[in-house]
Design a protein around this motif. Sequence first.
Motif, short mmCIF file in Angstrom:
data_model
loop_
_atom_site.label_atom_id
_atom_site.label_comp_id
_atom_site.label_asym_id
_atom_site.label_seq_id
_atom_site.Cartn_x
_atom_site.Cartn_y
_atom_site.Cartn_z
N SER A 1 -35.04 30.73 -12.72
CA SER A 1 -33.92 29.87 -12.32
C SER A 1 -32.98 30.60 -11.37
CB SER A 1 -33.14 29.41 -13.56
OG SER A 1 -32.58 30.52 -14.25
N ARG A 2 -32.97 31.94 -11.40
CA ARG A 2 -32.13 32.68 -10.47
C ARG A 2 -32.63 32.52 -9.03
NH1 ARG A 2 -30.48 38.38 -13.46
NH2 ARG A 2 -29.56 37.41 -15.31
N ALA A 3 -33.92 32.34 -8.87
CA ALA A 3 -34.46 32.08 -7.54
C ALA A 3 -34.01 30.71 -7.04
CB ALA A 3 -35.98 32.18 -7.55
N GLU A 4 -33.97 29.72 -7.94
CA GLU A 4 -33.46 28.40 -7.56
C GLU A 4 -32.01 28.48 -7.11
OE1 GLU A 4 -35.26 25.74 -7.49
OE2 GLU A 4 -37.03 26.16 -8.70
N THR A 5 -31.22 29.30 -7.81
CA THR A 5 -29.81 29.47 -7.43
C THR A 5 -29.69 30.11 -6.06
OG1 THR A 5 -29.23 29.72 -9.76
CG2 THR A 5 -27.62 30.47 -8.15
N LYS A 6 -30.55 31.08 -5.77
CA LYS A 6 -30.51 31.74 -4.47
C LYS A 6 -30.90 30.78 -3.36
CE LYS A 6 -29.67 35.45 -4.20
NZ LYS A 6 -28.41 36.20 -3.96
N MET A 7 -31.83 29.88 -3.62
CA MET A 7 -32.18 28.87 -2.64
C MET A 7 -30.99 27.96 -2.35
SD MET A 7 -35.27 29.33 -1.64
CE MET A 7 -36.85 30.04 -2.10
N HIS A 8 -30.24 27.61 -3.39
CA HIS A 8 -29.05 26.79 -3.20
C HIS A 8 -28.03 27.52 -2.35
CE1 HIS A 8 -25.76 24.04 -4.03
NE2 HIS A 8 -25.04 25.04 -4.51
N CYS A 9 -27.88 28.82 -2.57
CA CYS A 9 -26.94 29.60 -1.76
C CYS A 9 -27.34 29.60 -0.29
CB CYS A 9 -26.86 31.04 -2.29
SG CYS A 9 -26.16 31.19 -3.94
N MET A 10 -28.64 29.65 -0.02
CA MET A 10 -29.10 29.61 1.37
C MET A 10 -28.75 28.27 2.01
SD MET A 10 -32.87 30.29 2.97
CE MET A 10 -32.61 32.06 2.89
N LYS A 11 -28.87 27.19 1.26
CA LYS A 11 -28.55 25.87 1.80
C LYS A 11 -27.05 25.73 2.07
CE LYS A 11 -32.73 24.16 1.65
NZ LYS A 11 -33.08 23.04 0.76
N LEU A 12 -26.21 26.50 1.35
CA LEU A 12 -24.78 26.44 1.60
C LEU A 12 -24.42 26.99 2.97
CD1 LEU A 12 -23.30 27.53 -1.86
CD2 LEU A 12 -23.48 25.23 -0.91
N LEU A 13 -25.28 27.82 3.56
CA LEU A 13 -25.06 28.31 4.91
C LEU A 13 -25.53 27.32 5.97
CD1 LEU A 13 -26.11 32.05 4.52
CD2 LEU A 13 -23.80 31.13 4.71
N GLY A 14 -25.97 26.16 5.53
CA GLY A 14 -26.40 25.13 6.46
C GLY A 14 -27.67 24.48 5.98
N GLN A 15 -27.70 23.14 6.03
CA GLN A 15 -28.88 22.40 5.59
C GLN A 15 -29.99 22.42 6.63
OE1 GLN A 15 -29.50 20.93 2.68
NE2 GLN A 15 -27.52 21.30 1.72
N ARG A 16 -29.69 22.91 7.83
CA ARG A 16 -30.69 22.91 8.88
C ARG A 16 -30.49 24.13 9.76
NH1 ARG A 16 -29.97 17.77 12.45
NH2 ARG A 16 -31.50 18.87 13.71
N LEU A 17 -31.54 24.48 10.49
CA LEU A 17 -31.47 25.56 11.46
C LEU A 17 -31.00 25.01 12.80
CD1 LEU A 17 -34.80 27.47 10.67
CD2 LEU A 17 -32.49 28.08 9.93
#
Length: 310
Positions: A260-276
């Motif tokens: 579940s910590r990996a899922e949280t890290k993925m959410h953190c990445m999306k907080l920097l932007g939903q798209r490239l």
Amino acid sequence: MSRPTPPTYKIKNWRAYNEALKRRGSLTIWFDPEMTWEARPTGKRGRQPIYSDAAIKTCLTMKVLFRMALRQTTGFVESLLRLSGLDWSVPDFSTLSRRQKSLAVNIPYRGSEGPLHLLIDSTGIKVEGEGEWNARKHGGSKRRVWRKVHLGIDEKTLEIRAVEFTSSNIGDAPMLPELLNQIPPEQEIGSVTADGAYDTRKCHDAIANRGANAVVPPRKNAKPWKPDTAGAIARNEALRASKYLGRALWRKWSGYHRRSRAETKMHCMKLLGQRLMARDPGRQVAELQLRVAVMNGFTALGIPVTEAVG
């Protein structure tokens, strides 16, 4: 059998973690007046670069962190230099765009003592296409392009230790050996935790070759494999244990909940932007690596220390 009640957790170091969260908004951790801004001569023929890789990386880090366009990034860095009293020139937007394509980003990490417990997961990130509201309201255009981000995360320090960037038609399982290859051979890997999509022979063999324990739930229709490799033998044992204990108890017994910590890290990445924002694949890789560097920088400032209560 009823499912076990999940425990609740309490943060033990709230004061230190609160200070770390505040420091994430400080520009001093991203901008260093002592850095080498101008590029040194390369010794090669042709025009020499004016700005160092560190200068380009600093500008692009500001772009990723604050989700700005290239021209806005130039103005932002100019204002920072002016406030710092530094008489440095700033690369224009075309220089940033050109250098981003070939920029080599070193992802910092602190590492941890003892064996590395790696958490593997992947997610999709949008490159082109309409927004979610437009797509739901009007159907959106057919030109919707996604990329996949594959991450390997240190379970103890929550730092990203391995990253791969592929097109959306590449599966999860083929990238696990590539992620393991990014871990130095001298680094001992204690376990690799991933979801059922990685329940393949190549994944189990790659994990076994690194001397690690595979925490991968067998598929619901899984059958025993021919025990001709160490990875197949370990997977058959996990299959027998999950059938004997039940999938819910096996997940708790094996520590699969750590994923579940990996899922949280993925959410953190999306907080920097939903798209490239970049359109070129080379620039997209650099933008993604800069995101990972920013996330590891945030993690190095402090992470919560939790304990189960109740």
